[in-house]
Design a protein around this motif. Structure first.
Motif, PDB file in Angstrom:
ATOM      1  N   THR A 150      -2.248  -3.020  -1.745  1.00 20.61           N
ATOM      2  CA  THR A 150      -1.035  -2.195  -2.181  1.00 20.61           C
ATOM      3  C   THR A 150       0.146  -2.702  -1.822  1.00 20.61           C
ATOM      4  O   THR A 150       0.429  -2.904  -0.539  1.00 20.61           O
ATOM      5  CB  THR A 150      -1.379  -0.701  -1.769  1.00 20.61           C
ATOM      6  N   VAL A 151       1.274  -2.842  -2.746  1.00 22.92           N
ATOM      7  CA  VAL A 151       2.400  -3.483  -2.541  1.00 22.92           C
ATOM      8  C   VAL A 151       3.522  -2.731  -2.995  1.00 22.92           C
ATOM      9  O   VAL A 151       3.329  -1.945  -3.990  1.00 22.92           O
ATOM     10  CB  VAL A 151       2.457  -4.855  -3.249  1.00 22.92           C
ATOM     11  N   GLY A 152       4.780  -2.364  -2.223  1.00 20.26           N
ATOM     12  CA  GLY A 152       5.676  -1.648  -2.629  1.00 20.26           C
ATOM     13  C   GLY A 152       5.415   0.024  -2.048  1.00 20.26           C
ATOM     14  O   GLY A 152       4.655   0.289  -1.191  1.00 20.26           O
ATOM     15  N   GLY A 153       5.982   0.878  -2.954  1.00 20.44           N
ATOM     16  CA  GLY A 153       5.756   2.233  -2.813  1.00 20.44           C
ATOM     17  C   GLY A 153       6.705   2.750  -1.821  1.00 20.44           C
ATOM     18  O   GLY A 153       6.801   4.007  -1.351  1.00 20.44           O
ATOM     19  N   GLY A 154       8.054   2.213  -1.684  1.00 20.87           N
ATOM     20  CA  GLY A 154       9.018   2.743  -0.863  1.00 20.87           C
ATOM     21  C   GLY A 154       9.890   3.582  -1.589  1.00 20.87           C
ATOM     22  O   GLY A 154       9.362   4.026  -2.820  1.00 20.87           O
ATOM     23  N   ALA A 155      10.981   3.887  -1.095  1.00 16.27           N
ATOM     24  CA  ALA A 155      11.948   4.820  -1.865  1.00 16.27           C
ATOM     25  C   ALA A 155      12.408   4.171  -3.008  1.00 16.27           C
ATOM     26  O   ALA A 155      12.893   2.870  -3.027  1.00 16.27           O
ATOM     27  CB  ALA A 155      13.056   5.195  -0.912  1.00 16.27           C
ATOM     28  N   GLY A 156      12.247   4.976  -4.120  1.00 18.21           N
ATOM     29  CA  GLY A 156      12.519   4.358  -5.569  1.00 18.21           C
ATOM     30  C   GLY A 156      11.739   3.441  -6.195  1.00 18.21           C
ATOM     31  O   GLY A 156      12.153   2.670  -7.053  1.00 18.21           O
ATOM     32  N   THR A 157      10.627   3.093  -5.649  1.00 18.52           N
ATOM     33  CA  THR A 157       9.802   1.878  -5.934  1.00 18.52           C
ATOM     34  C   THR A 157       8.540   2.560  -6.323  1.00 18.52           C
ATOM     35  O   THR A 157       7.991   3.448  -5.671  1.00 18.52           O
ATOM     36  CB  THR A 157       9.746   0.721  -5.147  1.00 18.52           C
ATOM     37  N   TYR A 158       7.717   1.893  -6.940  1.00 16.79           N
ATOM     38  CA  TYR A 158       6.334   2.127  -7.522  1.00 16.79           C
ATOM     39  C   TYR A 158       5.373   1.191  -6.619  1.00 16.79           C
ATOM     40  O   TYR A 158       5.665   0.141  -6.603  1.00 16.79           O
ATOM     41  CB  TYR A 158       5.911   2.072  -8.915  1.00 16.79           C
ATOM     42  N   ALA A 159       4.205   1.809  -6.085  1.00 22.86           N
ATOM     43  CA  ALA A 159       3.371   1.209  -5.600  1.00 22.86           C
ATOM     44  C   ALA A 159       2.527   0.631  -6.521  1.00 22.86           C
ATOM     45  O   ALA A 159       1.907   1.309  -7.388  1.00 22.86           O
ATOM     46  CB  ALA A 159       2.433   2.039  -4.667  1.00 22.86           C
ATOM     47  N   THR A 160       1.992  -0.885  -6.191  1.00 20.15           N
ATOM     48  CA  THR A 160       1.330  -1.410  -7.132  1.00 20.15           C
ATOM     49  C   THR A 160      -0.015  -1.990  -6.300  1.00 20.15           C
ATOM     50  O   THR A 160       0.075  -2.243  -5.269  1.00 20.15           O
ATOM     51  CB  THR A 160       1.970  -2.719  -7.748  1.00 20.15           C
ATOM     52  N   THR A 161      -1.098  -2.081  -7.115  1.00 19.57           N
ATOM     53  CA  THR A 161      -2.372  -2.369  -6.343  1.00 19.57           C
ATOM     54  C   THR A 161      -2.569  -3.931  -7.035  1.00 19.57           C
ATOM     55  O   THR A 161      -2.778  -3.995  -8.326  1.00 19.57           O
ATOM     56  CB  THR A 161      -3.370  -1.521  -6.618  1.00 19.57           C
ATOM     57  N   GLN A 162      -2.928  -4.528  -6.320  1.00 20.01           N
ATOM     58  CA  GLN A 162      -3.420  -5.977  -6.813  1.00 20.01           C
ATOM     59  C   GLN A 162      -4.894  -6.514  -5.993  1.00 20.01           C
ATOM     60  O   GLN A 162      -5.025  -6.175  -4.790  1.00 20.01           O
ATOM     61  CB  GLN A 162      -2.201  -7.093  -6.746  1.00 20.01           C
ATOM     62  N   LEU A 163      -5.587  -7.413  -6.839  1.00 16.03           N
ATOM     63  CA  LEU A 163      -6.708  -7.930  -6.196  1.00 16.03           C
ATOM     64  C   LEU A 163      -6.464  -9.288  -5.477  1.00 16.03           C
ATOM     65  O   LEU A 163      -5.949 -10.174  -6.118  1.00 16.03           O
ATOM     66  CB  LEU A 163      -7.644  -8.161  -7.264  1.00 16.03           C
ATOM     67  N   GLN A 164      -6.808  -9.246  -4.074  1.00 19.63           N
ATOM     68  CA  GLN A 164      -6.465 -10.601  -3.498  1.00 19.63           C
ATOM     69  C   GLN A 164      -8.223 -11.254  -3.188  1.00 19.63           C
ATOM     70  O   GLN A 164      -8.995 -10.500  -2.554  1.00 19.63           O
ATOM     71  CB  GLN A 164      -5.679 -10.342  -2.241  1.00 19.63           C
ATOM     72  N   ASN A 165      -8.129 -12.429  -3.510  1.00 20.51           N
ATOM     73  CA  ASN A 165      -9.329 -13.050  -3.282  1.00 20.51           C
ATOM     74  C   ASN A 165      -9.386 -14.059  -2.193  1.00 20.51           C
ATOM     75  O   ASN A 165      -8.573 -14.685  -1.794  1.00 20.51           O
ATOM     76  CB  ASN A 165      -9.853 -13.953  -4.489  1.00 20.51           C
ATOM     77  N   PHE A 166     -10.566 -14.083  -1.383  1.00 16.95           N
ATOM     78  CA  PHE A 166     -10.785 -14.786  -0.306  1.00 16.95           C
ATOM     79  C   PHE A 166     -12.019 -15.865  -0.869  1.00 16.95           C
ATOM     80  O   PHE A 166     -13.042 -15.269  -1.007  1.00 16.95           O
ATOM     81  CB  PHE A 166     -10.966 -14.197   1.134  1.00 16.95           C
ATOM     82  N   GLN A 167     -11.767 -17.111  -0.325  1.00 18.01           N
ATOM     83  CA  GLN A 167     -12.858 -18.011  -0.592  1.00 18.01           C
ATOM     84  C   GLN A 167     -13.880 -18.247   0.651  1.00 18.01           C
ATOM     85  O   GLN A 167     -13.350 -18.516   1.413  1.00 18.01           O
ATOM     86  CB  GLN A 167     -12.509 -19.234  -1.364  1.00 18.01           C
TER      87      GLN A 167
END
Length: 458
Positions: A150-167
């Motif tokens: 989860t990235v962001g989510g502070g005051a005035g911003t929207y929290a975004t969820t992204q997929l992170q891959n590990f090889q």
């Protein structure tokens, strides 16, 4: 290439054409001839290199959990104060007047561990890749671990969820460079990533890698080993003093140990492809393509001799029965004369499949059974059973099984097998129908099987 050619032959003007890979030269004949000779040496297609690789990963693990594991604390009890009695005159409870104490019964809990684990794994990858000289070929064998962040989510911003891959797994980069004499300089960069644990929901990746450059001859094999990862942990739980006593101390002690060992072995064999040569493959060579040739003709007016009923040069045998010196001896047959197989649907025969027009197969092809037959149509105690089988020519052994009885078939021709044997009612174990199973085996153990149901006379 244009800049290099312009520097080497400055009297020639070099221009690139619209189509990629084409240039135009303008200049005097001598300069053009020199430029053409340079182009013949510079503009050479890089040779192809076939890389046969084998990646072998060996994992070994062991775990021991032995002894008496005592809970914490070892002996436990709980103390509770009873409600103090109030003053009889005032009815109030004084603060400095404590009540009586009670406790729960003493408790002792322990766990007896008797566990030993051993594990081993062998992972093999055998890829074959082809690349140009000087170009890097990459081979990867492993898994991809994905987590949601989860990235962001502070005051005035929207929290975004992204997929992170590990090889994880093995990644091998190979760069071959062909030198004069069809020798190969190989640069290798193997990387091994493995999951060592998860911390706060994030996978922890451990990495092992190495880089090396070696010079090999064509078809010479390089082996890289020693990429070993080994870990060992040991935990002891014991009661003080009692756990250190000789002989009986093991009763008051629990020992837990874990060990893992991982080894990686990489084998690389380069094959340089020369123009006019086929790549190294397994199997027999292909037959040559026939070329048309004129048939022999006789001169005009030639008369053929009258047929005499005998071959030219043949004479009668002597009285002793010996053959003449010029008589060709008969060729010994490699197999006994095959018995004509009954066609499907013939009365008195139960068959499977169809007789193929051809059963020829390469040594590495899959084994197939085209046709199988059983006679008679009803198996009787003491009767003779005749079986026949047609499989691919790469079959090296065939067998037939009737209930509890099994026997090998005799090869009568490439891919043709047959046998005859007496039938006993004990084979079918009182069943109204017997199952006749045919199995054809290849030299490496691969097999194919079919079943034929035949009634049994009770």
């Amino acid at each position: 290439m244009i800049q290099t050619l312009q520097q080497l032959v400055p009297t020639v003007k070099v221009s690139a054409l619209a189509q990629a890979g084409q240039i135009a030269l303008m200049g005097d004949p001598v300069s053009l001839r020199t430029a053409k000779q340079l182009l013949d040496k510079i503009d050479v297609t890089a040779p192809l290199v076939v890389l046969d690789t084998e990646i072998l990963e060996i994992d070994e693990s062991a775990a021991r959990n032995l002894g008496l594991l005592l809970a914490q604390p070892v002996i436990s009890t709980s103390f509770t104060e009873l409600l103090p009695q109030p003053d009889p005159t005032t009815g109030q409870t004084r603060l400095i007047n404590p009540g009586a104490l009670t406790r729960t019964p003493l408790s002792l809990s322990a766990q007896l561990n008797l566990q030993i684990q051993k594990g081993s794994a062998r992972v093999l990858a055998d890829p074959r890749v082809t690349t140009l000289s000087g170009r890097t070929a990459t081979i990867r064998a492993g898994d991809t671990i994905g987590i949601l962040t989860t990235v962001g989510g502070g005051a005035g911003t929207y929290a975004t969820t992204q997929l992170q891959n590990f090889q994880t797994g093995v990644t091998l980069d190979i760069t071959p460079i062909v030198t004069p004499g069809n020798e190969v300089t190989v640069a290798l960069h193997p990387v091994v990533n493995s999951l060592s644990g998860i911390l706060n929901g994030v996978p922890q990746i451990s990495t092992r890698d190495t880089q090396t450059t070696v010079h090999l001859k064509n078809n010479q094999t390089l082996i890289i080993g020693g990429l070993i990862q080994e870990s060992a942990t040991r935990t002891d739980n014991k009661i003080p003093i009692l756990g250190d006593l000789p002989l009986v101390g093991g009763i008051f002690r629990n020992s837990q140990s874990n060990s893992t060992r991982n080894e990686l072995i990489i084998v690389v064999t380069p094959h340089v492809l020369v123009d006019g040569e086929a790549p190294p493959v397994q199997g027999p060579p292909l037959p040559a393509i026939p070329t048309p040739k004129p048939l022999p003709t006789l001169p005009p007016g030639t008369r053929l001799p009258e047929p005499s009923g005998r071959l030219p040069g043949a004479t009668r045998a002597t009285k002793s029965g010996a053959s003449p010196a010029n008589q060709i001896p008969p060729v010994a047959a490699a197999y006994p004369s095959p018995t004509p197989l009954p066609a499907p649907g013939v009365s008195g025969v139960i068959s499977y499949g169809q007789i193929p027009p051809s059963n020829v197969a390469a040594p590495g092809d899959a084994v197939r059974i085209f046709y199988a037959s059983v006679s008679p149509t009803i198996l009787a105690d003491g009767g003779t059973v005749r079986v026949a089988l047609i499989a691919t020519t790469n079959t090296t052994r065939a067998s037939v099984t009737v209930g509890s009885f099994s026997t090998n078939l005799q090869q009568t021709a490439p891919g043709h097998w047959s046998a005859s044997f007496p039938f006993s009612g004990a084979y079918a174990l009182g069943q109204p129908a017997g199952q006749v199973s045919f199995t054809a085996y290849r030299g490496d153990g691969a097999s194919a099987a079919v079943n034929v149901q035949v009634p049994v006379q009770q």
